[in-house]
Design a protein around this motif. Sequence first.
Motif, PDB file in Angstrom:
ATOM      1  N   HIS A 133       0.835  -1.202   0.000  1.00  0.00           N
ATOM      2  CA  HIS A 133       0.000   0.000   0.000  1.00  0.00           C
ATOM      3  C   HIS A 133       0.873   1.257   0.000  1.00  0.00           C
ATOM      4  N   HIS A 134       1.987   1.202   0.715  1.00  0.00           N
ATOM      5  CA  HIS A 134       2.938   2.321   0.753  1.00  0.00           C
ATOM      6  C   HIS A 134       3.412   2.682  -0.652  1.00  0.00           C
ATOM      7  N   HIS A 135       3.671   1.685  -1.490  1.00  0.00           N
ATOM      8  CA  HIS A 135       4.106   1.962  -2.853  1.00  0.00           C
ATOM      9  C   HIS A 135       3.029   2.703  -3.653  1.00  0.00           C
ATOM     10  N   LYS A 136       1.777   2.456  -3.341  1.00  0.00           N
ATOM     11  CA  LYS A 136       0.684   3.098  -4.073  1.00  0.00           C
ATOM     12  C   LYS A 136       0.427   4.524  -3.599  1.00  0.00           C
ATOM     13  N   VAL A 137       0.600   4.761  -2.300  1.00  0.00           N
ATOM     14  CA  VAL A 137       0.181   6.058  -1.738  1.00  0.00           C
ATOM     15  C   VAL A 137       1.307   6.748  -0.967  1.00  0.00           C
ATOM     16  N   GLU A 141      -1.528  10.810   3.480  1.00  0.00           N
ATOM     17  CA  GLU A 141      -1.947  10.589   4.860  1.00  0.00           C
ATOM     18  C   GLU A 141      -2.304   9.136   5.159  1.00  0.00           C
ATOM     19  N   THR A 142      -2.584   8.338   4.136  1.00  0.00           N
ATOM     20  CA  THR A 142      -2.927   6.934   4.377  1.00  0.00           C
ATOM     21  C   THR A 142      -1.720   6.008   4.224  1.00  0.00           C
ATOM     22  N   ASP A 143      -0.528   6.567   4.103  1.00  0.00           N
ATOM     23  CA  ASP A 143       0.696   5.764   4.050  1.00  0.00           C
ATOM     24  C   ASP A 143       1.061   5.371   5.477  1.00  0.00           C
ATOM     25  N   LEU A 144       0.389   4.339   5.973  1.00  0.00           N
ATOM     26  CA  LEU A 144       0.534   3.954   7.375  1.00  0.00           C
ATOM     27  C   LEU A 144       1.940   3.467   7.710  1.00  0.00           C
ATOM     28  N   ALA A 174      -0.866   7.819  20.839  1.00  0.00           N
ATOM     29  CA  ALA A 174      -2.049   6.960  20.946  1.00  0.00           C
ATOM     30  C   ALA A 174      -3.325   7.684  20.522  1.00  0.00           C
ATOM     31  N   GLY A 175      -3.441   8.947  20.899  1.00  0.00           N
ATOM     32  CA  GLY A 175      -4.644   9.699  20.547  1.00  0.00           C
ATOM     33  C   GLY A 175      -4.864   9.815  19.055  1.00  0.00           C
ATOM     34  N   LYS A 176      -3.777   9.955  18.303  1.00  0.00           N
ATOM     35  CA  LYS A 176      -3.888  10.119  16.849  1.00  0.00           C
ATOM     36  C   LYS A 176      -4.485   8.889  16.179  1.00  0.00           C
ATOM     37  N   TYR A 177      -4.256   7.716  16.747  1.00  0.00           N
ATOM     38  CA  TYR A 177      -4.755   6.492  16.137  1.00  0.00           C
ATOM     39  C   TYR A 177      -6.286   6.432  16.165  1.00  0.00           C
ATOM     40  N   PHE A 178      -6.889   7.226  17.051  1.00  0.00           N
ATOM     41  CA  PHE A 178      -8.340   7.273  17.125  1.00  0.00           C
ATOM     42  C   PHE A 178      -8.910   8.495  16.402  1.00  0.00           C
ATOM     43  N   VAL A 179      -8.157   9.601  16.426  1.00  0.00           N
ATOM     44  CA  VAL A 179      -8.646  10.862  15.870  1.00  0.00           C
ATOM     45  C   VAL A 179      -8.420  10.959  14.361  1.00  0.00           C
ATOM     46  N   VAL A 180      -7.224  10.592  13.892  1.00  0.00           N
ATOM     47  CA  VAL A 180      -6.865  10.786  12.489  1.00  0.00           C
ATOM     48  C   VAL A 180      -7.773  10.041  11.515  1.00  0.00           C
ATOM     49  N   PRO A 181      -8.085   8.742  11.736  1.00  0.00           N
ATOM     50  CA  PRO A 181      -8.976   8.065  10.780  1.00  0.00           C
ATOM     51  C   PRO A 181     -10.331   8.761  10.619  1.00  0.00           C
ATOM     52  N   LYS A 182     -10.907   9.247  11.720  1.00  0.00           N
ATOM     53  CA  LYS A 182     -12.187   9.947  11.636  1.00  0.00           C
ATOM     54  C   LYS A 182     -12.037  11.252  10.852  1.00  0.00           C
ATOM     55  N   LYS A 183     -10.898  11.920  11.047  1.00  0.00           N
ATOM     56  CA  LYS A 183     -10.629  13.163  10.314  1.00  0.00           C
ATOM     57  C   LYS A 183     -10.525  12.893   8.808  1.00  0.00           C
ATOM     58  N   LEU A 184      -9.815  11.823   8.439  1.00  0.00           N
ATOM     59  CA  LEU A 184      -9.654  11.478   7.031  1.00  0.00           C
ATOM     60  C   LEU A 184     -10.986  11.077   6.413  1.00  0.00           C
ATOM     61  N   LYS A 186     -13.959  12.199   7.350  1.00  0.00           N
ATOM     62  CA  LYS A 186     -14.713  13.432   7.203  1.00  0.00           C
ATOM     63  C   LYS A 186     -14.251  14.228   5.988  1.00  0.00           C
ATOM     64  N   GLN A 187     -12.939  14.187   5.690  1.00  0.00           N
ATOM     65  CA  GLN A 187     -12.377  14.904   4.545  1.00  0.00           C
ATOM     66  C   GLN A 187     -12.585  14.157   3.230  1.00  0.00           C
ATOM     67  N   GLY A 188     -13.109  12.943   3.297  1.00  0.00           N
ATOM     68  CA  GLY A 188     -13.355  12.165   2.086  1.00  0.00           C
ATOM     69  C   GLY A 188     -12.121  11.480   1.531  1.00  0.00           C
ATOM     70  N   LYS A 189     -11.054  11.405   2.321  1.00  0.00           N
ATOM     71  CA  LYS A 189      -9.817  10.781   1.844  1.00  0.00           C
ATOM     72  C   LYS A 189      -9.824   9.268   2.024  1.00  0.00           C
ATOM     73  N   ILE A 190     -10.658   8.778   2.923  1.00  0.00           N
ATOM     74  CA  ILE A 190     -10.879   7.352   3.071  1.00  0.00           C
ATOM     75  C   ILE A 190     -12.376   7.122   3.262  1.00  0.00           C
ATOM     76  N   ASN A 191     -12.796   5.869   3.163  1.00  0.00           N
ATOM     77  CA  ASN A 191     -14.206   5.558   3.378  1.00  0.00           C
ATOM     78  C   ASN A 191     -14.356   4.603   4.559  1.00  0.00           C
ATOM     79  N   LYS A 192     -15.590   4.197   4.840  1.00  0.00           N
ATOM     80  CA  LYS A 192     -15.840   3.340   6.003  1.00  0.00           C
ATOM     81  C   LYS A 192     -15.173   1.980   5.865  1.00  0.00           C
ATOM     82  N   THR A 193     -15.059   1.501   4.628  1.00  0.00           N
ATOM     83  CA  THR A 193     -14.368   0.226   4.395  1.00  0.00           C
ATOM     84  C   THR A 193     -12.891   0.357   4.752  1.00  0.00           C
ATOM     85  N   ASP A 194     -12.316   1.508   4.395  1.00  0.00           N
ATOM     86  CA  ASP A 194     -10.912   1.755   4.732  1.00  0.00           C
ATOM     87  C   ASP A 194     -10.707   1.727   6.244  1.00  0.00           C
ATOM     88  N   ILE A 195     -11.620   2.371   6.982  1.00  0.00           N
ATOM     89  CA  ILE A 195     -11.503   2.399   8.446  1.00  0.00           C
ATOM     90  C   ILE A 195     -11.598   0.985   9.009  1.00  0.00           C
TER      91      ILE A 195
END
Length: 361
Positions: A133-137, A141-144, A174-184, A186-195
């Motif tokens: 996935h890293h090679h693709k993105v 922000e989704t380059d985990l 630790a906080g970012k692991y819960f906050v960032v996915p919801k932020k992404l 909301k911004q339309g950068k990922i979807n519910k399947t991604d989460i």
Amino acid sequence: MTDTTDKNSERFQALRAKDRQIQKELMQVSDKVRARHPFLVKHQNAVGMGIFLVSIAGMILNGVLWMEGIMPAWLVIVLSAFWTSLLHELEHDLIHYMYFRKQPVWHHLMMAGVYLARPLTQNPWIRRYLHLHHHKVSGTETDLEERGITNGEKWDWKRFLMVGDNMLAFYLRAGKYFVVPKKLLKQGKINKTDIKNLRIIGALSFNPVGYICYTIWHGFVLFHLANGIAWALGATIDWPQWLLAQEAWVTATVVILIAPNVLRTFCLHFISSNMHYFGDNTPGIIHEQCQVMNKWYLIPLQLFCFNFGSTHAIHHFVVRDPFYIRHLGEKESHEVLRRHGIRFNDMGTFKRANRLNERAA
């Protein structure tokens, strides 16, 4: 993951054309290396297994020599860190199915071996998903994979600690692991399947052996730090006997296995997280993803990540080559990268929190 890049725009197509030209020229370099060294290509599985066995044997030998009082602890740590850097390169090649692709038993045995010799790392079968996935993105922000080793973070004491310690890298953010996915989301950068996938990956990524090793490491460091402070103050600490009884096996585990991997991890993550760009590069465009870092003063770090900073950019363009093919064609490949404007030793990345251009806010 969701990709919002307009792949039909003229600008994007021009950037992709540049990528394809660089890939073409680097493939030509690769073909020349392969033609000069046909043995490495014809017997790729055997070469990989040979490097694997020599590296494991080297680590075992170092441990035996230390236990026999022949080799000092510091030398064991340094030499074994080098062997683990080779094992990391093998793991990376295995993730791309470069050894025993058609012989799964041997393939997975090698995967297990490089994992056990580097227990502080992530499960390689899970890392395979993250790395591909890293090679693709890369740089988004989704380059985990890269974000997990602090790529894109501002440089401060916290990042310094997180670079060499995967356990602290989680707990200090630790906080970012819960906050960032919801932020992404909301911004339309990922979807519910991604989460959902992120949560599954997070659960599967839990590495109990790694956490045990990090707990041993932290305890070892704190124990000796406390003794050092007490000595400096002219005092002693009356440790309980049950704790002192653990000192021999803990020290052996740290010297033979944990400390070499801590050293290798710091060197690799320091180089990797700063040679990759983050945040303002064009998604999907390879020549904006990373630079070449090969300054002479980085040699101490490069020794323990097998010259990663100098050769990894080549891999982003030509994925098919095992690490030793990249190294053999390094000089010619660098000429190609320079000709096409790939950055070399852009140390401004430290001030820009790894942005390609803009200064971090």
